[in-house]
Design a protein around this motif. Structure first.
Motif: not given
Length: 305
Positions: A1-25
């Protein structure tokens, strides 16, 4: 599997966590998030689409693939509408509409663009834009009727879908592409810069929406489990089988199956609230499918791309 694709999906998830953090704070409230959603849907996403046409080299083969994606996406959505009609016959009326909605419509607008871009380059953005034409036409016609639990045609909603900013941007970009229009460098650079905000902004918005989820209630809803299995496993499988039976080429199969394997459309909660369906089911489903997509999307890509 292309590691770039996996990294892209994981990066999207980390961005999602930023949104959760921004809301909680309490950095961003619901009103501000509504403004960010409008910014994305009406400005950054349309500019991302236009930029895909600007940066893409003219190719008859790319156009042919685009035409095939348009046709096969139409067929797949008709199949999924029929499937959802029979699959949820025994679901109560309050939850029937949102069940149909999250089955038929995926988060291709927010997550699809960056994932396809990582696989197919700028052509991937073009392919996703073509897919989005059909998705938006169905979402703002059939989707609204499903959430309202009404029957009959919805010409008003169909007209509204036709003037969706993403569809308008696709038309503009298509003419730029076909006519080989060369935009001034500064304008093209500005379009690229603003359009590139789409991926991080979209995932932050989804994260902010998901921050209100009550985790203790999340695992008590049996319907959400059923919808998640349908959305992430059964829908991509149906899509793959139908496209294979129709002898679609490998690129078309890869694009459409990957987009159908995306989590539930992130605007399902807002639209379900607006049109009288169960927004709590929508939010729970969005949360679970988004989290599980970290595993599902790379797996689907490995199997069909």
């Amino acid at each position: 599997m292309n590691n770039n694709v996996l990294n892209q999906v994981l990066m999207l998830f980390l961005m999602l966590l930023v949104g959760i953090y921004a809301s909680k704070m309490k950095y961003i409230d619901k009103k501000m998030n509504a403004g960010l959603s409008n910014l994305l849907l009406k400005i950054t996403l349309p500019l991302l689409i236009i930029n895909s046409f600007i940066t893409m080299k003219f190719s008859k083969s790319v156009l042919n693939v685009g035409e095939d994606i348009l046709l096969y996406t139409l067929i797949i959505h008709i199949v999924l509408v029929l499937f959802s009609k029979f699959a949820y016959m025994k679901v109560n009326d309050a939850q029937k509409g949102i069940s149909k909605f999250v089955t038929v419509f995926s988060n291709s607008g927010f997550m699809g663009y960056p994932v396809l871009r990582s696989i197919y380059g700028e052509n991937g953005v073009f392919y996703c834009a073509i897919f989005g034409i059909i998705l938006n036409l169905f979402m703002f016609s059939y989707g609204i009727m499903a959430l309202k639990n009404t029957k009959g045609n919805s010409l008003k909603e169909l007209k509204r879908a036709a003037v969706n900013p993403s569809i308008i941007a696709t038309v503009i970009g298509f003419f730029i592409f076909i006519l080989k229009i060369k935009l001034p460098h500064l304008i093209a650079l500005s379009i690229n810069s603003v359009g590139s905000m789409t991926s991080p902004l979209s995932m932050i918005i989804v994260g902010i929406m998901l921050a209100d989820i009550n985790l203790s209630d999340l695992f008590k809803d049996k319907l959400v489990y059923i919808l998640t299995i349908v959305k992430l496993l059964i829908v991509p499988a149906i899509t793959f089988v139908v496209l294979k039976l129709l002898n679609a080429n490998q690129t078309v199969i890869g694009v459409i199956v990957v987009l159908e394997a995306m989590p539930a459309a992130s605007n399902a909660a807002v639209m379900s609230l607006q049109y009288g369906s169960d927004e709590n089911v929508a939010l729970k489903h969005i949360f679970i499918t988004t989290v599980l997509s970290i595993i599902i999307i790379p797996l689907v890509i490995k199997l069909v791309v």
